[in-house]
Enzyme design. Sequence first.
Site, PDB file in Angstrom:
ATOM      1  N   ARG A  10       0.819  -1.218   0.000  1.00  0.00           N
ATOM      2  CA  ARG A  10       0.000   0.000   0.000  1.00  0.00           C
ATOM      3  C   ARG A  10       0.854   1.271   0.000  1.00  0.00           C
ATOM      4  O   ARG A  10       0.374   2.351  -0.319  1.00  0.00           O
ATOM      5  CB  ARG A  10      -0.981  -0.037   1.188  1.00  0.00           C
ATOM      6  CG  ARG A  10      -2.162   0.861   1.038  1.00  0.00           C
ATOM      7  CD  ARG A  10      -3.451   0.422   1.751  1.00  0.00           C
ATOM      8  NE  ARG A  10      -3.300  -0.431   2.895  1.00  0.00           N
ATOM      9  CZ  ARG A  10      -2.872  -0.042   4.112  1.00  0.00           C
ATOM     10  NH1 ARG A  10      -2.547   1.219   4.314  1.00  0.00           N
ATOM     11  NH2 ARG A  10      -2.787  -0.911   5.095  1.00  0.00           N
ATOM     12  N   TYR A  29     -16.958  14.708 -16.642  1.00  0.00           N
ATOM     13  CA  TYR A  29     -17.403  13.316 -16.622  1.00  0.00           C
ATOM     14  C   TYR A  29     -18.521  13.176 -15.574  1.00  0.00           C
ATOM     15  O   TYR A  29     -18.447  13.762 -14.498  1.00  0.00           O
ATOM     16  CB  TYR A  29     -16.204  12.420 -16.283  1.00  0.00           C
ATOM     17  CG  TYR A  29     -16.584  11.004 -15.999  1.00  0.00           C
ATOM     18  CD1 TYR A  29     -17.124  10.205 -16.992  1.00  0.00           C
ATOM     19  CD2 TYR A  29     -16.419  10.457 -14.733  1.00  0.00           C
ATOM     20  CE1 TYR A  29     -17.489   8.897 -16.725  1.00  0.00           C
ATOM     21  CE2 TYR A  29     -16.777   9.154 -14.462  1.00  0.00           C
ATOM     22  CZ  TYR A  29     -17.318   8.383 -15.453  1.00  0.00           C
ATOM     23  OH  TYR A  29     -17.681   7.092 -15.188  1.00  0.00           O
ATOM     24  N   ASP A  33      -8.461  17.468 -16.193  1.00  0.00           N
ATOM     25  CA  ASP A  33      -8.706  16.073 -16.562  1.00  0.00           C
ATOM     26  C   ASP A  33      -8.323  15.943 -18.039  1.00  0.00           C
ATOM     27  O   ASP A  33      -8.993  16.488 -18.920  1.00  0.00           O
ATOM     28  CB  ASP A  33     -10.175  15.718 -16.324  1.00  0.00           C
ATOM     29  CG  ASP A  33     -10.442  14.230 -16.534  1.00  0.00           C
ATOM     30  OD1 ASP A  33      -9.790  13.631 -17.415  1.00  0.00           O
ATOM     31  OD2 ASP A  33     -11.329  13.671 -15.856  1.00  0.00           O
ATOM     32  N   LYS A  46      -8.966   4.503 -19.868  1.00  0.00           N
ATOM     33  CA  LYS A  46      -9.324   4.873 -21.233  1.00  0.00           C
ATOM     34  C   LYS A  46      -8.104   4.726 -22.149  1.00  0.00           C
ATOM     35  O   LYS A  46      -7.660   3.621 -22.379  1.00  0.00           O
ATOM     36  CB  LYS A  46      -9.911   6.287 -21.228  1.00  0.00           C
ATOM     37  CG  LYS A  46     -10.936   6.536 -20.081  1.00  0.00           C
ATOM     38  CD  LYS A  46     -12.204   5.737 -20.209  1.00  0.00           C
ATOM     39  CE  LYS A  46     -13.091   5.768 -18.965  1.00  0.00           C
ATOM     40  NZ  LYS A  46     -13.479   7.080 -18.469  1.00  0.00           N
TER      41      LYS A  46
HETATM   42  C1  LIG Z   1     -14.037   7.611 -17.204  1.00  0.00           C
HETATM   43  C2  LIG Z   1     -13.652   8.949 -16.785  1.00  0.00           C
HETATM   44  C3  LIG Z   1     -13.356   9.246 -15.440  1.00  0.00           C
HETATM   45  C4  LIG Z   1     -13.477   8.213 -14.351  1.00  0.00           C
HETATM   46  O1  LIG Z   1     -12.517   7.213 -14.500  1.00  0.00           O
HETATM   47  P1  LIG Z   1     -12.705   5.704 -13.976  1.00  0.00           P
HETATM   48  O2  LIG Z   1     -11.417   5.066 -14.350  1.00  0.00           O
HETATM   49  O3  LIG Z   1     -13.910   5.125 -14.664  1.00  0.00           O
HETATM   50  O4  LIG Z   1     -12.908   5.784 -12.492  1.00  0.00           O
HETATM   51  C5  LIG Z   1     -12.918  10.521 -15.132  1.00  0.00           C
HETATM   52  N1  LIG Z   1     -12.811  11.470 -16.077  1.00  0.00           N
HETATM   53  C6  LIG Z   1     -13.101  11.243 -17.367  1.00  0.00           C
HETATM   54  C7  LIG Z   1     -12.972  12.335 -18.369  1.00  0.00           C
HETATM   55  C8  LIG Z   1     -13.538   9.979 -17.761  1.00  0.00           C
HETATM   56  O5  LIG Z   1     -13.846   9.768 -19.052  1.00  0.00           O
END
Ligand SMILES: *Cc1c(COP(=O)(O)O)cnc(C)c1O
Length: 409
Positions: free
Chosen positions: A77, A131, A196, A221
Amino acid sequence: MDTASTGAHDAVRTARRALATEAVHAGRDDLARQGLHAPPIDLSTTYPSYDSRGEAARIDAFAATGADPDGPPVYGRLGNPTVARFETALARLEGTEAAVAFASGMAALSAVLLVRASMGLRHVVAVRPLYGCSDHLLTAGLLGSEVTWTDPAGIAEALRPETGLVIVESPANPTLAEVDLRAVAHACGSVPLLVDNTFATPVLQRPAEQGARLVLHSATKYLGGHGDVLAGVVACDEEFAGRLRQVRFATGGVLHPLAGYLLLRGLSTLPVRVRAASASAAELAHRLAADPRVARVHYPRIGGAMVSFEIHGDPHEVIAGVRLITPAVSLGSVDTLIQHPASISHRIVDADDRRGAGVSDRLLRMSVGLEDVDDLWSDLDQALSCRGAGNRANDHNAPAPAGTLPLRR
Ligand SMILES: *Cc1c(COP(=O)(O)O)cnc(C)c1O
Protein backbone atom coordinates in the site's frame (compact mmCIF):
# COMPACT_ATOMS: atom_id res chain seq x y z
CA MET A 1 30.32 -2.60 -17.10
CA ASP A 2 33.01 0.07 -17.47
CA THR A 3 32.39 3.60 -16.27
CA ALA A 4 32.65 5.14 -19.74
CA SER A 5 29.69 3.17 -21.03
CA THR A 6 27.70 3.81 -17.83
CA GLY A 7 28.27 7.51 -18.37
CA ALA A 8 27.03 7.22 -21.95
CA HIS A 9 23.89 5.45 -20.76
CA ASP A 10 23.26 8.21 -18.22
CA ALA A 11 23.72 10.89 -20.87
CA VAL A 12 21.12 9.20 -23.07
CA ARG A 13 18.76 8.85 -20.11
CA THR A 14 18.88 12.47 -19.09
CA ALA A 15 18.63 13.99 -22.59
CA ARG A 16 15.18 15.29 -23.44
CA ARG A 17 13.58 12.71 -25.69
CA ALA A 18 10.60 12.93 -28.01
CA LEU A 19 7.22 11.68 -26.81
CA ALA A 20 7.25 8.61 -29.06
CA THR A 21 10.63 7.61 -27.63
CA GLU A 22 9.57 8.19 -24.02
CA ALA A 23 6.43 6.14 -24.65
CA VAL A 24 8.48 2.98 -25.30
CA HIS A 25 11.47 3.63 -22.99
CA ALA A 26 10.34 5.63 -19.94
CA GLY A 27 10.03 3.49 -16.83
CA ARG A 28 12.21 0.82 -18.48
CA ASP A 29 15.61 2.50 -18.48
CA ASP A 30 17.15 -0.03 -16.08
CA LEU A 31 15.94 -3.17 -17.83
CA ALA A 32 18.68 -3.84 -20.41
CA ARG A 33 21.41 -3.58 -17.78
CA GLN A 34 19.52 -6.11 -15.69
CA GLY A 35 19.42 -8.44 -18.69
CA LEU A 36 15.65 -8.04 -19.01
CA HIS A 37 13.48 -6.98 -21.90
CA ALA A 38 9.89 -7.11 -20.59
CA PRO A 39 9.39 -5.40 -17.21
CA PRO A 40 9.07 -7.81 -14.28
CA ILE A 41 5.75 -7.96 -12.43
CA ASP A 42 6.21 -7.73 -8.66
CA LEU A 43 3.11 -9.15 -6.96
CA SER A 44 4.54 -8.97 -3.43
CA THR A 45 2.25 -7.48 -0.81
CA THR A 46 5.08 -7.30 1.72
CA TYR A 47 8.87 -7.14 1.66
CA PRO A 48 11.07 -9.05 4.13
CA SER A 49 13.64 -7.04 6.06
CA TYR A 50 16.02 -8.15 8.84
CA ASP A 51 16.77 -4.46 9.49
CA SER A 52 13.74 -3.14 11.35
CA ARG A 53 15.60 0.06 12.35
CA GLY A 54 16.19 0.85 8.70
CA GLU A 55 12.59 -0.01 7.84
CA ALA A 56 11.34 2.24 10.67
CA ALA A 57 13.38 5.10 9.19
CA ARG A 58 11.81 4.52 5.77
CA ILE A 59 8.32 4.56 7.31
CA ASP A 60 9.16 7.81 9.14
CA ALA A 61 10.39 9.37 5.92
CA PHE A 62 7.20 8.37 4.13
CA ALA A 63 5.07 9.78 6.96
CA ALA A 64 6.98 13.07 6.75
CA THR A 65 6.90 13.75 3.00
CA GLY A 66 5.20 10.88 1.18
CA ALA A 67 8.35 10.49 -0.91
CA ASP A 68 8.85 7.03 -2.40
CA PRO A 69 10.95 5.28 0.27
CA ASP A 70 14.65 4.79 -0.58
CA GLY A 71 15.76 1.20 -0.42
CA PRO A 72 13.55 -1.87 -0.44
CA PRO A 73 9.76 -1.37 -0.49
CA VAL A 74 7.88 -1.89 2.78
CA TYR A 75 4.31 -2.88 2.02
CA GLY A 76 2.16 -2.89 -1.11
CA ARG A 77 0.00 0.00 0.00
CA LEU A 78 3.03 2.33 0.26
CA GLY A 79 4.17 1.62 -3.26
CA ASN A 80 4.89 -1.15 -5.76
CA PRO A 81 7.86 -1.33 -8.15
CA THR A 82 5.78 -2.37 -11.19
CA VAL A 83 3.24 0.40 -10.60
CA ALA A 84 6.16 2.81 -10.07
CA ARG A 85 7.40 2.08 -13.60
CA PHE A 86 4.04 3.20 -14.99
CA GLU A 87 4.08 6.30 -12.77
CA THR A 88 7.58 7.25 -13.92
CA ALA A 89 6.61 6.80 -17.56
CA LEU A 90 3.39 8.81 -17.32
CA ALA A 91 5.19 11.65 -15.51
CA ARG A 92 7.71 11.79 -18.36
CA LEU A 93 4.94 11.89 -20.95
CA GLU A 94 3.07 14.67 -19.12
CA GLY A 95 6.28 16.57 -18.33
CA THR A 96 5.78 16.54 -14.55
CA GLU A 97 8.11 15.59 -11.67
CA ALA A 98 5.96 12.69 -10.52
CA ALA A 99 2.75 10.74 -10.98
CA VAL A 100 0.68 8.72 -8.52
CA ALA A 101 -1.50 5.84 -9.71
CA PHE A 102 -4.82 4.72 -8.24
CA ALA A 103 -7.35 1.92 -8.61
CA SER A 104 -9.53 4.05 -10.93
CA GLY A 105 -9.97 7.57 -12.22
CA MET A 106 -12.53 8.23 -9.51
CA ALA A 107 -10.13 7.00 -6.81
CA ALA A 108 -7.55 9.45 -8.20
CA LEU A 109 -9.99 12.38 -8.09
CA SER A 110 -11.11 11.37 -4.59
CA ALA A 111 -7.51 11.40 -3.37
CA VAL A 112 -6.98 14.92 -4.75
CA LEU A 113 -10.13 16.16 -2.97
CA LEU A 114 -9.04 14.48 0.28
CA VAL A 115 -5.58 16.06 0.11
CA ARG A 116 -7.14 19.51 -0.14
CA ALA A 117 -9.87 18.84 2.47
CA SER A 118 -7.20 17.62 4.92
CA MET A 119 -5.63 21.09 4.56
CA GLY A 120 -8.96 22.75 5.36
CA LEU A 121 -9.52 23.75 1.73
CA ARG A 122 -12.89 22.18 1.00
CA HIS A 123 -14.21 24.59 -1.62
CA VAL A 124 -13.91 23.55 -5.26
CA VAL A 125 -14.56 25.65 -8.36
CA ALA A 126 -15.47 23.57 -11.40
CA VAL A 127 -16.53 24.06 -15.01
CA ARG A 128 -19.23 21.90 -16.61
CA PRO A 129 -19.41 19.60 -18.34
CA LEU A 130 -17.28 17.10 -16.47
CA TYR A 131 -17.40 13.32 -16.62
CA GLY A 132 -20.77 12.34 -15.05
CA CYS A 133 -19.39 10.72 -11.91
CA SER A 134 -16.92 13.58 -11.29
CA ASP A 135 -19.90 15.96 -11.50
CA HIS A 136 -21.81 13.73 -9.09
CA LEU A 137 -18.95 13.45 -6.59
CA LEU A 138 -18.73 17.24 -6.41
CA THR A 139 -22.45 18.02 -6.56
CA ALA A 140 -23.35 15.49 -3.87
CA GLY A 141 -20.42 16.63 -1.69
CA LEU A 142 -19.69 12.98 -0.89
CA LEU A 143 -16.21 13.80 0.43
CA GLY A 144 -17.28 16.93 2.29
CA SER A 145 -16.33 19.33 -0.50
CA GLU A 146 -18.50 22.23 -1.61
CA VAL A 147 -18.62 23.10 -5.29
CA THR A 148 -19.25 26.33 -7.19
CA TRP A 149 -20.03 25.71 -10.86
CA THR A 150 -19.00 28.45 -13.23
CA ASP A 151 -17.80 29.04 -16.76
CA PRO A 152 -14.11 29.66 -17.50
CA ALA A 153 -14.60 33.44 -17.44
CA GLY A 154 -16.13 33.24 -13.95
CA ILE A 155 -13.33 31.31 -12.24
CA ALA A 156 -11.40 34.24 -10.75
CA GLU A 157 -14.58 35.64 -9.22
CA ALA A 158 -15.65 32.28 -7.79
CA LEU A 159 -12.41 31.81 -5.80
CA ARG A 160 -12.60 32.12 -2.01
CA PRO A 161 -9.92 31.98 0.69
CA GLU A 162 -10.88 28.34 1.36
CA THR A 163 -10.87 27.31 -2.32
CA GLY A 164 -8.56 24.34 -2.62
CA LEU A 165 -8.98 23.33 -6.23
CA VAL A 166 -10.21 24.37 -9.66
CA ILE A 167 -11.30 21.54 -11.96
CA VAL A 168 -11.74 21.58 -15.73
CA GLU A 169 -11.89 18.95 -18.45
CA SER A 170 -10.69 19.79 -21.93
CA PRO A 171 -11.91 18.44 -24.28
CA ALA A 172 -14.79 17.77 -21.92
CA ASN A 173 -16.81 14.61 -21.58
CA PRO A 174 -19.18 14.29 -23.45
CA THR A 175 -19.53 17.51 -25.51
CA LEU A 176 -15.81 17.85 -26.32
CA ALA A 177 -16.01 21.53 -25.29
CA GLU A 178 -12.54 23.02 -24.93
CA VAL A 179 -11.23 25.59 -22.49
CA ASP A 180 -8.20 27.84 -22.87
CA LEU A 181 -5.98 26.15 -20.29
CA ARG A 182 -3.43 28.94 -20.13
CA ALA A 183 -6.11 31.55 -19.44
CA VAL A 184 -7.78 29.33 -16.85
CA ALA A 185 -4.46 28.63 -15.11
CA HIS A 186 -3.86 32.37 -14.96
CA ALA A 187 -7.32 32.95 -13.45
CA CYS A 188 -6.59 30.38 -10.73
CA GLY A 189 -3.73 32.41 -9.27
CA SER A 190 -2.20 30.30 -6.50
CA VAL A 191 -5.09 27.80 -6.34
CA PRO A 192 -4.08 24.49 -7.94
CA LEU A 193 -5.70 23.82 -11.31
CA LEU A 194 -6.62 20.21 -12.03
CA VAL A 195 -7.07 19.39 -15.71
CA ASP A 196 -8.71 16.07 -16.56
CA ASN A 197 -6.64 15.16 -19.62
CA THR A 198 -8.31 11.78 -20.23
CA PHE A 199 -9.66 12.70 -23.67
CA ALA A 200 -6.62 14.50 -25.08
CA THR A 201 -3.84 12.33 -23.59
CA PRO A 202 -0.30 13.78 -23.45
CA VAL A 203 -0.03 13.01 -27.15
CA LEU A 204 -2.31 15.95 -28.01
CA GLN A 205 -2.02 18.20 -24.96
CA ARG A 206 0.28 18.58 -21.95
CA PRO A 207 -1.65 20.73 -19.45
CA ALA A 208 1.29 21.06 -17.02
CA GLU A 209 3.10 23.10 -19.69
CA GLN A 210 0.12 25.46 -19.72
CA GLY A 211 0.03 26.00 -15.97
CA ALA A 212 -1.99 23.09 -14.56
CA ARG A 213 -0.59 21.84 -11.26
CA LEU A 214 -2.47 18.53 -11.46
CA VAL A 215 -3.14 16.44 -14.56
CA LEU A 216 -5.65 13.65 -14.02
CA HIS A 217 -6.35 10.64 -16.19
CA SER A 218 -8.85 7.91 -16.13
CA ALA A 219 -6.11 5.52 -17.24
CA THR A 220 -8.93 3.07 -17.92
CA LYS A 221 -9.32 4.87 -21.23
CA TYR A 222 -6.47 5.71 -23.66
CA LEU A 223 -3.50 4.98 -21.39
CA GLY A 224 -4.53 1.35 -20.92
CA GLY A 225 -6.04 1.47 -24.37
CA HIS A 226 -7.45 -2.04 -24.65
CA GLY A 227 -10.52 -2.00 -22.41
CA ASP A 228 -9.03 -4.46 -19.92
CA VAL A 229 -7.70 -2.38 -17.04
CA LEU A 230 -9.39 0.02 -14.62
CA ALA A 231 -7.01 2.71 -13.31
CA GLY A 232 -6.45 6.37 -12.55
CA VAL A 233 -3.38 8.56 -12.25
CA VAL A 234 -2.45 12.09 -11.24
CA ALA A 235 0.66 13.70 -12.75
CA CYS A 236 2.00 16.59 -10.67
CA ASP A 237 4.96 18.05 -8.77
CA GLU A 238 6.76 15.92 -6.18
CA GLU A 239 5.31 17.85 -3.22
CA PHE A 240 1.69 17.19 -4.19
CA ALA A 241 2.60 13.63 -5.19
CA GLY A 242 3.85 13.00 -1.65
CA ARG A 243 0.51 14.06 -0.21
CA LEU A 244 -1.33 11.89 -2.72
CA ARG A 245 0.80 8.85 -1.78
CA GLN A 246 0.00 9.46 1.88
CA VAL A 247 -3.73 9.61 1.14
CA ARG A 248 -3.43 6.52 -1.04
CA PHE A 249 -1.63 4.71 1.79
CA ALA A 250 -4.27 5.74 4.33
CA THR A 251 -7.37 5.13 2.21
CA GLY A 252 -6.17 2.15 0.18
CA GLY A 253 -7.18 2.99 -3.41
CA VAL A 254 -4.00 1.39 -4.78
CA LEU A 255 -3.47 0.12 -8.31
CA HIS A 256 -2.87 -3.61 -8.70
CA PRO A 257 0.64 -4.47 -10.04
CA LEU A 258 -0.84 -6.40 -12.99
CA ALA A 259 -2.75 -3.26 -13.93
CA GLY A 260 0.49 -1.30 -13.61
CA TYR A 261 2.14 -3.72 -16.03
CA LEU A 262 -0.71 -3.45 -18.54
CA LEU A 263 -0.67 0.35 -18.34
CA LEU A 264 3.07 0.52 -18.97
CA ARG A 265 2.56 -1.72 -21.99
CA GLY A 266 -0.36 0.45 -23.10
CA LEU A 267 1.78 3.61 -22.95
CA SER A 268 4.26 2.19 -25.44
CA THR A 269 1.66 2.30 -28.24
CA LEU A 270 -0.20 5.39 -26.98
CA PRO A 271 1.15 7.87 -29.57
CA VAL A 272 0.53 5.47 -32.46
CA ARG A 273 -2.97 4.55 -31.28
CA VAL A 274 -4.04 8.13 -30.59
CA ARG A 275 -2.77 9.44 -33.93
CA ALA A 276 -4.32 6.64 -35.98
CA ALA A 277 -7.69 6.79 -34.22
CA SER A 278 -7.70 10.60 -34.41
CA ALA A 279 -7.26 10.53 -38.19
CA SER A 280 -10.31 8.25 -38.50
CA ALA A 281 -12.29 10.35 -36.01
CA ALA A 282 -11.61 13.54 -37.99
CA GLU A 283 -12.79 11.82 -41.17
CA LEU A 284 -15.95 10.48 -39.50
CA ALA A 285 -16.68 13.92 -38.01
CA HIS A 286 -16.42 15.34 -41.50
CA ARG A 287 -18.80 12.77 -43.00
CA LEU A 288 -21.27 13.17 -40.13
CA ALA A 289 -21.26 16.96 -40.52
CA ALA A 290 -22.28 16.56 -44.17
CA ASP A 291 -25.07 14.08 -43.37
CA PRO A 292 -28.69 15.31 -43.33
CA ARG A 293 -29.61 12.86 -40.53
CA VAL A 294 -27.15 14.61 -38.23
CA ALA A 295 -28.03 17.94 -36.59
CA ARG A 296 -24.68 18.88 -35.11
CA VAL A 297 -21.17 17.50 -34.81
CA HIS A 298 -18.76 18.21 -31.97
CA TYR A 299 -15.10 17.69 -32.75
CA PRO A 300 -12.30 19.42 -30.84
CA ARG A 301 -9.89 21.88 -32.41
CA ILE A 302 -6.96 19.93 -31.00
CA GLY A 303 -8.27 16.78 -32.68
CA GLY A 304 -8.52 13.45 -30.92
CA ALA A 305 -10.34 10.17 -31.27
CA MET A 306 -13.66 11.25 -29.74
CA VAL A 307 -16.57 12.47 -31.85
CA SER A 308 -19.93 13.53 -30.45
CA PHE A 309 -22.96 14.26 -32.58
CA GLU A 310 -26.61 15.13 -32.22
CA ILE A 311 -29.09 13.45 -34.51
CA HIS A 312 -32.57 14.49 -35.65
CA GLY A 313 -34.03 11.08 -34.87
CA ASP A 314 -34.01 8.79 -31.85
CA PRO A 315 -30.49 8.17 -30.47
CA HIS A 316 -31.63 4.89 -28.86
CA GLU A 317 -32.25 3.48 -32.34
CA VAL A 318 -28.65 4.18 -33.35
CA ILE A 319 -27.40 2.37 -30.23
CA ALA A 320 -29.68 -0.56 -31.05
CA GLY A 321 -28.62 -0.50 -34.69
CA VAL A 322 -24.82 -0.64 -34.62
CA ARG A 323 -23.27 -3.99 -35.62
CA LEU A 324 -19.50 -3.42 -35.91
CA ILE A 325 -19.31 -0.55 -33.41
CA THR A 326 -19.69 -1.69 -29.80
CA PRO A 327 -22.61 -0.11 -27.92
CA ALA A 328 -20.86 0.45 -24.58
CA VAL A 329 -19.91 3.15 -22.12
CA SER A 330 -16.21 3.97 -21.65
CA LEU A 331 -13.78 4.99 -24.36
CA GLY A 332 -10.20 4.88 -25.53
CA SER A 333 -10.08 1.24 -26.55
CA VAL A 334 -8.80 -0.25 -29.82
CA ASP A 335 -12.40 -0.89 -30.89
CA THR A 336 -14.97 1.81 -31.55
CA LEU A 337 -17.54 2.37 -28.81
CA ILE A 338 -20.72 4.44 -28.88
CA GLN A 339 -23.05 5.45 -26.06
CA HIS A 340 -25.88 7.85 -25.23
CA PRO A 341 -24.60 10.20 -22.47
CA ALA A 342 -28.07 11.27 -21.28
CA SER A 343 -28.89 7.60 -20.60
CA ILE A 344 -25.54 6.22 -19.48
CA SER A 345 -22.33 8.18 -18.76
CA HIS A 346 -24.10 11.34 -17.57
CA ARG A 347 -27.27 9.69 -16.23
CA ILE A 348 -26.24 10.53 -12.68
CA VAL A 349 -26.18 14.29 -13.43
CA ASP A 350 -29.46 16.13 -12.82
CA ALA A 351 -31.25 16.53 -16.19
CA ASP A 352 -31.40 20.33 -16.00
CA ASP A 353 -27.73 20.60 -15.05
CA ARG A 354 -26.88 18.19 -17.84
CA ARG A 355 -28.81 20.10 -20.48
CA GLY A 356 -27.48 23.39 -19.10
CA ALA A 357 -23.96 22.06 -19.74
CA GLY A 358 -24.84 21.49 -23.39
CA VAL A 359 -25.46 17.75 -23.15
CA SER A 360 -28.45 17.35 -25.44
CA ASP A 361 -30.77 14.37 -25.08
CA ARG A 362 -30.00 13.67 -28.75
CA LEU A 363 -26.25 13.58 -28.27
CA LEU A 364 -24.30 10.41 -29.00
CA ARG A 365 -20.66 10.04 -27.94
CA MET A 366 -18.39 7.88 -30.04
CA SER A 367 -14.87 6.73 -29.16
CA VAL A 368 -13.21 5.92 -32.46
CA GLY A 369 -10.90 2.91 -32.47
CA LEU A 370 -8.47 1.41 -34.93
CA GLU A 371 -10.86 -0.24 -37.41
CA ASP A 372 -10.88 0.75 -41.06
CA VAL A 373 -12.62 4.11 -41.41
CA ASP A 374 -14.85 2.99 -44.30
CA ASP A 375 -16.05 -0.02 -42.33
CA LEU A 376 -16.90 2.30 -39.44
CA TRP A 377 -18.73 4.67 -41.72
CA SER A 378 -20.76 1.83 -43.28
CA ASP A 379 -21.88 0.75 -39.82
CA LEU A 380 -22.76 4.28 -38.72
CA ASP A 381 -24.57 4.88 -42.00
CA GLN A 382 -26.76 1.78 -41.61
CA ALA A 383 -27.40 2.51 -37.90
CA LEU A 384 -28.47 6.06 -38.74
CA SER A 385 -30.89 4.60 -41.30
CA CYS A 386 -32.59 2.34 -38.75
CA ARG A 387 -36.28 3.06 -38.30
CA GLY A 388 -36.56 6.04 -35.95
CA ALA A 389 -32.88 6.97 -36.05
CA GLY A 390 -33.00 8.99 -39.23
CA ASN A 391 -36.72 9.67 -39.25
CA ARG A 392 -36.38 13.27 -40.23
CA ALA A 393 -33.96 12.68 -43.06
CA ASN A 394 -36.81 12.86 -45.57
CA ASP A 395 -38.53 15.71 -43.79
CA HIS A 396 -38.17 18.76 -45.99
CA ASN A 397 -38.73 21.01 -42.98
CA ALA A 398 -35.75 19.54 -41.13
CA PRO A 399 -33.08 22.10 -40.30
CA ALA A 400 -30.07 22.18 -42.55
CA PRO A 401 -27.19 20.03 -41.31
CA ALA A 402 -24.77 22.07 -39.30
CA GLY A 403 -21.17 21.13 -38.69
CA THR A 404 -20.68 23.71 -35.96
CA LEU A 405 -16.94 23.44 -35.56
CA PRO A 406 -14.20 23.91 -38.10
CA LEU A 407 -13.27 20.37 -38.97
CA ARG A 408 -9.67 19.46 -39.59
CA ARG A 409 -8.99 16.98 -42.36
C1 LIG B 1 -14.04 7.61 -17.20
C2 LIG B 1 -13.65 8.95 -16.79
C3 LIG B 1 -13.36 9.25 -15.44
C4 LIG B 1 -13.48 8.21 -14.35
O1 LIG B 1 -12.52 7.21 -14.50
P1 LIG B 1 -12.70 5.70 -13.98
O2 LIG B 1 -11.42 5.07 -14.35
O3 LIG B 1 -13.91 5.12 -14.66
O4 LIG B 1 -12.91 5.78 -12.49
C5 LIG B 1 -12.92 10.52 -15.13
N1 LIG B 1 -12.81 11.47 -16.08
C6 LIG B 1 -13.10 11.24 -17.37
C7 LIG B 1 -12.97 12.33 -18.37
C8 LIG B 1 -13.54 9.98 -17.76
O5 LIG B 1 -13.85 9.77 -19.05
